[in-house]
Design a protein around this motif. Structure first.
Motif, PDB file in Angstrom:
ATOM      1  N   ALA A   3       0.813  -1.209   0.000  1.00  0.00           N
ATOM      2  CA  ALA A   3       0.000   0.000   0.000  1.00  0.00           C
ATOM      3  C   ALA A   3       0.850   1.264   0.000  1.00  0.00           C
ATOM      4  O   ALA A   3       0.499   2.270  -0.628  1.00  0.00           O
ATOM      5  N   VAL A   4       1.984   1.241   0.699  1.00  0.00           N
ATOM      6  CA  VAL A   4       2.868   2.410   0.714  1.00  0.00           C
ATOM      7  C   VAL A   4       3.600   2.525  -0.617  1.00  0.00           C
ATOM      8  O   VAL A   4       3.820   3.626  -1.129  1.00  0.00           O
ATOM      9  N   ALA A   5       3.963   1.384  -1.178  1.00  0.00           N
ATOM     10  CA  ALA A   5       4.717   1.390  -2.438  1.00  0.00           C
ATOM     11  C   ALA A   5       3.917   2.002  -3.576  1.00  0.00           C
ATOM     12  O   ALA A   5       4.504   2.440  -4.571  1.00  0.00           O
ATOM     13  N   ARG A   6       2.598   2.070  -3.441  1.00  0.00           N
ATOM     14  CA  ARG A   6       1.756   2.671  -4.483  1.00  0.00           C
ATOM     15  C   ARG A   6       1.676   4.189  -4.358  1.00  0.00           C
ATOM     16  O   ARG A   6       0.825   4.822  -4.993  1.00  0.00           O
ATOM     17  N   HIS A   7       2.561   4.791  -3.587  1.00  0.00           N
ATOM     18  CA  HIS A   7       2.514   6.239  -3.387  1.00  0.00           C
ATOM     19  C   HIS A   7       2.762   6.985  -4.691  1.00  0.00           C
ATOM     20  O   HIS A   7       3.363   6.450  -5.634  1.00  0.00           O
ATOM     21  N   GLU A   8       2.327   8.233  -4.706  1.00  0.00           N
ATOM     22  CA  GLU A   8       2.560   9.090  -5.866  1.00  0.00           C
ATOM     23  C   GLU A   8       3.878   9.840  -5.749  1.00  0.00           C
ATOM     24  O   GLU A   8       4.593  10.034  -6.733  1.00  0.00           O
ATOM     25  N   SER A   9       4.219  10.251  -4.518  1.00  0.00           N
ATOM     26  CA  SER A   9       5.441  11.015  -4.307  1.00  0.00           C
ATOM     27  C   SER A   9       5.705  11.105  -2.808  1.00  0.00           C
ATOM     28  O   SER A   9       4.912  10.612  -1.992  1.00  0.00           O
ATOM     29  N   TYR A  10       6.808  11.736  -2.451  1.00  0.00           N
ATOM     30  CA  TYR A  10       7.107  12.002  -1.048  1.00  0.00           C
ATOM     31  C   TYR A  10       7.970  13.259  -0.974  1.00  0.00           C
ATOM     32  O   TYR A  10       8.548  13.717  -1.974  1.00  0.00           O
ATOM     33  N   GLU A  29      13.343  13.024   2.341  1.00  0.00           N
ATOM     34  CA  GLU A  29      13.592  13.804   3.553  1.00  0.00           C
ATOM     35  C   GLU A  29      13.016  13.045   4.744  1.00  0.00           C
ATOM     36  O   GLU A  29      11.811  12.791   4.802  1.00  0.00           O
ATOM     37  N   TYR A  30      13.865  12.696   5.679  1.00  0.00           N
ATOM     38  CA  TYR A  30      13.447  11.985   6.886  1.00  0.00           C
ATOM     39  C   TYR A  30      13.609  12.882   8.106  1.00  0.00           C
ATOM     40  O   TYR A  30      14.462  13.773   8.124  1.00  0.00           O
ATOM     41  N   SER A  31      12.810  12.609   9.116  1.00  0.00           N
ATOM     42  CA  SER A  31      13.006  13.199  10.435  1.00  0.00           C
ATOM     43  C   SER A  31      13.193  12.052  11.406  1.00  0.00           C
ATOM     44  O   SER A  31      12.388  11.119  11.427  1.00  0.00           O
ATOM     45  N   ARG A  32      14.248  12.109  12.193  1.00  0.00           N
ATOM     46  CA  ARG A  32      14.528  11.022  13.118  1.00  0.00           C
ATOM     47  C   ARG A  32      14.283  11.526  14.541  1.00  0.00           C
ATOM     48  O   ARG A  32      14.974  12.385  15.042  1.00  0.00           O
ATOM     49  N   ARG A  33      13.248  10.956  15.202  1.00  0.00           N
ATOM     50  CA  ARG A  33      12.913  11.344  16.564  1.00  0.00           C
ATOM     51  C   ARG A  33      13.601  10.442  17.579  1.00  0.00           C
ATOM     52  O   ARG A  33      14.230  10.903  18.511  1.00  0.00           O
ATOM     53  N   GLY A  84      12.033   6.814  12.668  1.00  0.00           N
ATOM     54  CA  GLY A  84      12.079   7.898  11.704  1.00  0.00           C
ATOM     55  C   GLY A  84      10.743   8.073  11.024  1.00  0.00           C
ATOM     56  O   GLY A  84       9.911   7.165  10.986  1.00  0.00           O
ATOM     57  N   GLU A  85      10.522   9.263  10.481  1.00  0.00           N
ATOM     58  CA  GLU A  85       9.257   9.528   9.795  1.00  0.00           C
ATOM     59  C   GLU A  85       9.516  10.282   8.503  1.00  0.00           C
ATOM     60  O   GLU A  85      10.575  10.891   8.306  1.00  0.00           O
ATOM     61  N   MET A  86       8.523  10.252   7.608  1.00  0.00           N
ATOM     62  CA  MET A  86       8.591  11.001   6.372  1.00  0.00           C
ATOM     63  C   MET A  86       7.171  11.309   5.913  1.00  0.00           C
ATOM     64  O   MET A  86       6.201  10.680   6.357  1.00  0.00           O
ATOM     65  N   THR A  87       7.048  12.282   5.033  1.00  0.00           N
ATOM     66  CA  THR A  87       5.752  12.678   4.496  1.00  0.00           C
ATOM     67  C   THR A  87       5.580  12.050   3.116  1.00  0.00           C
ATOM     68  O   THR A  87       6.416  12.246   2.236  1.00  0.00           O
TER      69      THR A  87
END
Length: 360
Positions: A216-223, A235-239, A244-247
Motif C-alpha cells: 500500500a505504501v509502495a503505491r505512493h505518488e510522491s514524497y 527527507e526523513y526526520s529522526r525522533r 524515523g518519519e517522512m511525508t
C-alpha cells in the motif's frame, strides 16, 4: 495538525499504557444482552455469550499467574473470543461459523526461539485460525512456514523488543490526525517507524527496496524530498532510534473530490487512508507482507499466531520454556514478559473492535 504536534504524538508511540482494557470488557459484556450481527439468535447467540464469558475468565486467570504458565490461558482466552467473533460474523452463513480445531501448528522447537516455524491449515477448512482469518480478509499459509520472529515483528508493541539483530519489517504507524484538507488532489500523511538502515542509506533506491514489502505504501505518488528535482533523496526526520518519519503522498482514487473546490474532502482522504491500513487499538498502521503471505496479516491474527506458538512451548516443551523466560539466562525473557503483559491489556480492545468490524 501542526508538524511539531504530530511528531510529539509519534515520539510517544509504543509506550502508551492505557488501552481502555476495562472499558473493552464492559463493551463485550454489554453486547451479550443484545448480541451483534448473526449472533442474535439460536445456537450462535448461546455460543457468543458463553465464549466471551470463558474468554474473560481466562484473561483474568492469565493476569494473576507468571510467564511460566501465562501463555496458556491468554491464548485460550483469545481462541474462545475467536468463537464469539465467528458467531457474530455476517459473512459466515449456515454452519460455517462453527470452529472445530486450532487450524494452526508450530514445528521446529529444536531451532532457536526466533526461528520456530508456524504453519496454518489450508483455506476453506474449519479450523479457528483459518475461519477467523477468512472473516477478517487475513491470509493463511500452508507448506511454507513463517518464522516466529517475522510474526512477532508484526505486532506494534514489539517495535521496542526485537528478538535478534536481523533487519526487521515492522508496522509503519501513520498519523491519521495529520490528514486534512490540502490545496492539491493528493492524500498526504506522516508515515513513521522507518528503520534506521533505510534512513542511514539516504537514497531513493533504498527506500523503494524497503517499501516493496509494504504494497500500500509502495503505491505512493510522491514524497517530500531534501531538494528539487526528480532524483532528490527522501527527507526523513529522526525522533528516536527506529522511529524515523517522512511525508508521503498518494493519488486519490477516481470518484473522490466532492469538496466545493472539486478536491477531496478531509473525510474522503481519511477514508482512503483507512482502506489502505489496518487498525490497532485506535491507531492506523501499514503492515508488511511476508512471503508466503499474499496480503497483510490482520493484527488480531498476528497475536493469535504468536500466542499459539508460545502456548505450545509452555505446554509441550516446559524445560525449554523455563529457560527462555529466565531473566538470568535468556535475552528473550524480558521481551516475552512484555509481550504477555501487552496481550492482557491490548487484546480485549482488539477483540471488541473486531466484533464490531465483522458484525456491521
Amino acid at each position: 495538525m501542526p508538524r511539531g504536534a504530530a511528531r510529539s504524538r509519534v515520539a510517544s508511540l509504543g509506550i502508551r499504557s492505557d488501552f481502555g482494557t476495562d472499558q473493552a470488557w464492559e463493551r463485550l459484556r454489554a453486547s451479550r444482552s443484545d448480541p451483534p450481527g448473526r449472533a442474535n439468535t439460536g445456537s450462535r447467540r448461546k455460543t457468543y455469550s458463553a465464549a466471551l464469558e470463558q474468554a474473560q475468565q481466562l484473561f483474568q486467570a492469565a493476569a494473576v499467574v507468571g510467564p511460566a504458565t501465562r501463555p496458556v490461558p491468554v491464548f485460550y482466552g483469545l481462541s474462545q473470543a475467536g468463537r464469539a467473533i465467528a458467531a457474530a460474523a455476517w459473512s459466515l452463513k449456515g454452519q460455517d461459523w462453527r470452529l472445530d480445531s486450532h487450524g494452526i501448528k508450530t514445528t521446529g522447537f529444536h531451532l532457536s526461539f526466533p526461528d520456530i516455524e508456524i504453519r496454518t491449515d489450508p483455506p476453506g477448512t474449519q479450523g479457528s485460525f483459518v475461519k477467523v482469518s477468512e472473516v477478517l480478509d487475513s491470509p493463511v499459509w500452508e507448506t511454507n512456514p513463517l518464522r516466529l520472529e517475522d510474526v512477532w515483528d508484526l505486532l506494534p508493541p514489539n517495535l521496542r523488543y526485537p528478538l535478534t539483530t536481523r533487519d526487521r519489517l515492522t508496522p509503519l504507524y501513520v498519523d491519521e490526525a495529520s490528514v486534512g484538507i490540502h490545496e492539491h488532489s493528493l492524500l498526504t500523511a506522516y508515515v513513521c517507524n522507518i528503520p534506521d538502515r533505510v534512513i542511514d542509506a539516504g537514497t531513493r533506491e533504498a527506500l523503494a527496496d524497503f517499501l516493496t514489502s509494504y504494497p500500500a505504501v509502495a503505491r505512493h505518488e510522491s514524497y517530500v524530498t531534501t531538494g528539487p528535482g526528480p532524483q532528490a533523496p527522501p527527507e526523513y526526520s529522526r525522533r528516536l532510534p527506529g522511529q524515523g518519519e517522512m511525508t508521503i503522498n498518494w493519488q486519490m482514487p477516481q470518484g473522490t473530490g466532492t469538496g466545493f473546490d472539486g478536491l477531496a474532502t478531509g473525510a474522503e482522504r481519511r477514508a482512503y487512508l483507512r482502506a489502505m491500513t489496518r487498525s490497532y487499538a485506535g491507531d492506523r498502521y501499514f503492515l508488511p507482507v511476508h512471503p508466503p503471505m499474499k496480503r497483510e496479516l490482520h493484527p488480531l491474527m498476528a497475536w493469535w499466531a504468536v500466542l499459539y506458538a508460545l502456548s505450545m512451548l509452555a505446554r509441550y516443551q516446559p524445560a525449554v520454556w523455563g529457560t527462555l523466560i529466565s531473566v538470568d539466562n535468556s535475552q528473550h525473557a524480558v521481551p516475552i514478559e512484555r509481550l504477555l503483559e501487552h496481550a492482557i491489556n491490548h487484546l480485549p480492545v482488539l477483540i471488541a473492535d473486531t466484533i464490531t468490524e465483522v458484525s456491521t
